[in-house]
Scaffold this motif. Structure first.
Motif, mmCIF file in Angstrom:
data_model
loop_
_atom_site.group_PDB
_atom_site.id
_atom_site.type_symbol
_atom_site.label_atom_id
_atom_site.label_comp_id
_atom_site.label_asym_id
_atom_site.label_seq_id
_atom_site.Cartn_x
_atom_site.Cartn_y
_atom_site.Cartn_z
ATOM 1 N N LEU A 109 44.123 25.225 39.159
ATOM 2 C CA LEU A 109 42.764 25.439 39.659
ATOM 3 C C LEU A 109 42.153 26.700 39.057
ATOM 4 C CD1 LEU A 109 43.433 24.329 43.307
ATOM 5 C CD2 LEU A 109 42.023 23.125 41.624
ATOM 6 N N VAL A 110 42.934 27.738 38.896
ATOM 7 C CA VAL A 110 42.437 28.953 38.244
ATOM 8 C C VAL A 110 42.066 28.637 36.799
ATOM 9 C CG1 VAL A 110 43.112 31.257 37.431
ATOM 10 C CG2 VAL A 110 43.568 30.590 39.806
ATOM 11 N N SER A 111 42.860 27.819 36.117
ATOM 12 C CA SER A 111 42.527 27.450 34.733
ATOM 13 C C SER A 111 41.237 26.639 34.655
ATOM 14 C CB SER A 111 43.679 26.688 34.078
ATOM 15 O OG SER A 111 43.733 25.343 34.508
ATOM 16 N N LEU A 112 40.880 25.938 35.761
ATOM 17 C CA LEU A 112 39.631 25.173 35.812
ATOM 18 C C LEU A 112 38.426 26.037 36.183
ATOM 19 C CD1 LEU A 112 40.788 21.915 37.665
ATOM 20 C CD2 LEU A 112 40.291 22.202 35.220
ATOM 21 N N GLY A 113 38.665 27.295 36.590
ATOM 22 C CA GLY A 113 37.548 28.171 36.926
ATOM 23 C C GLY A 113 37.559 28.750 38.315
ATOM 24 N N ALA A 114 38.581 28.444 39.123
ATOM 25 C CA ALA A 114 38.692 29.056 40.452
ATOM 26 C C ALA A 114 39.145 30.512 40.288
ATOM 27 C CB ALA A 114 39.694 28.292 41.308
ATOM 28 N N THR A 115 38.900 31.302 41.328
ATOM 29 C CA THR A 115 39.332 32.697 41.359
ATOM 30 C C THR A 115 40.284 32.884 42.532
ATOM 31 O OG1 THR A 115 37.172 33.381 40.501
ATOM 32 C CG2 THR A 115 38.516 35.083 41.566
ATOM 33 N N GLU A 116 41.436 33.490 42.269
ATOM 34 C CA GLU A 116 42.355 33.775 43.364
ATOM 35 C C GLU A 116 41.831 34.976 44.130
ATOM 36 O OE1 GLU A 116 46.938 35.094 44.247
ATOM 37 O OE2 GLU A 116 46.573 33.801 42.502
ATOM 38 N N LEU A 117 41.729 34.848 45.463
ATOM 39 C CA LEU A 117 41.211 35.919 46.314
ATOM 40 C C LEU A 117 42.321 36.650 47.050
ATOM 41 C CD1 LEU A 117 38.104 34.085 47.807
ATOM 42 C CD2 LEU A 117 38.184 35.629 45.832
ATOM 43 N N TRP A 118 43.222 35.920 47.709
ATOM 44 C CA TRP A 118 44.325 36.560 48.428
ATOM 45 C C TRP A 118 45.370 35.524 48.810
ATOM 46 C CZ3 TRP A 118 39.416 36.448 50.747
ATOM 47 C CH2 TRP A 118 39.283 35.605 51.836
ATOM 48 N N ARG A 119 46.513 36.030 49.261
ATOM 49 C CA ARG A 119 47.607 35.186 49.724
ATOM 50 C C ARG A 119 47.863 35.525 51.187
ATOM 51 N NH1 ARG A 119 50.958 32.889 45.525
ATOM 52 N NH2 ARG A 119 49.720 33.007 43.624
ATOM 53 N N GLY A 120 48.170 34.502 51.966
ATOM 54 C CA GLY A 120 48.410 34.713 53.379
ATOM 55 C C GLY A 120 49.628 33.951 53.848
#
Length: 141
Positions: A109-120
Motif C-alpha cells: 500500500l505504501v508503494s501504491l501511494g499510502a503513507t504510514e502514520l503510526w503503529r498500534g
C-alpha cells in the motif's frame, strides 16, 4: 427492519481515489453507463458540467464507487467535495489481512501511494495506521 449500508468518503478527486482504493482492496471501480449519462445531458436532466472524462470514459463528475467481487460487502462511494481534508477522520476503514500478511500489505500500500502514520497494539491485536493519497486514515490489521 434491516437497512443496506454504503460507506461514503469525501474527496477532491473521487475518480482517482476510487481507482487507488480499487487497486488497494482488489475490488473494481463500479462502471458508469456512458449512454445513460449522455441521454440525461441531451434531455436536459443534467448538464455537461455534471460530467467529465476519466480514463477515456464519460462519467458523472460528482463521484465514483468501488465494489467487492464478493457479494454482500458494502459499496464505497467517493464523493466530490471542494475542500481538502484538514482534520483526523472520525470514522475510518479497517483492512483486515491477518497478522501473517500485515507487513507485506503495508509495504504494498505504501508503494501504491499510502503513507504510514503510526503503529498500534492493544492486547493481542496490532495494526498499522496509514493514510490514502488524499490523507484519509485507515488501518491494516
Amino acid at each position: 427492519m434491516a437497512f443496506d449500508l454504503q460507506v461514503v468518503v469525501d474527496s477532491t478527486a473521487p475518480h482517482e481515489l476510487a481507482d487507488w482504493w480499487a487497486e488497494a482492496l482488489g475490488w473494481q471501480v463500479e462502471p458508469q453507463d456512458e449512454a445513460f449519462i449522455t441521454r440525461m445531458v441531451q434531455a436536459g436532466a443534467a448538464s455537461e458540467a455534471d460530467t467529465m472524462r476519466h480514463r477515456g470514459a464519460l462519467v458523472w463528475s460528482l463521484g465514483a464507487a468501488v465494489t467487492s467481487p464478493e457479494p454482500g460487502r458494502p459499496r464505497v462511494l467517493f464523493q466530490r467535495v471542494p475542500e481538502e481534508k484538514t482534520v483526523k477522520n472520525r470514522l475510518h476503514l479497517d483492512v483486515r489481512v491477518g497478522p501473517e500478511r500485515r507487513e507485506e500489505e503495508v509495504a504494498r500500500l505504501v508503494s501504491l501511494g499510502a503513507t504510514e502514520l503510526w503503529r498500534g497494539a492493544q492486547g493481542p491485536m496490532s495494526w498499522v495506521t496509514l493514510a490514502d493519497p488524499q490523507g484519509n486514515e485507515f488501518c491494516v490489521a
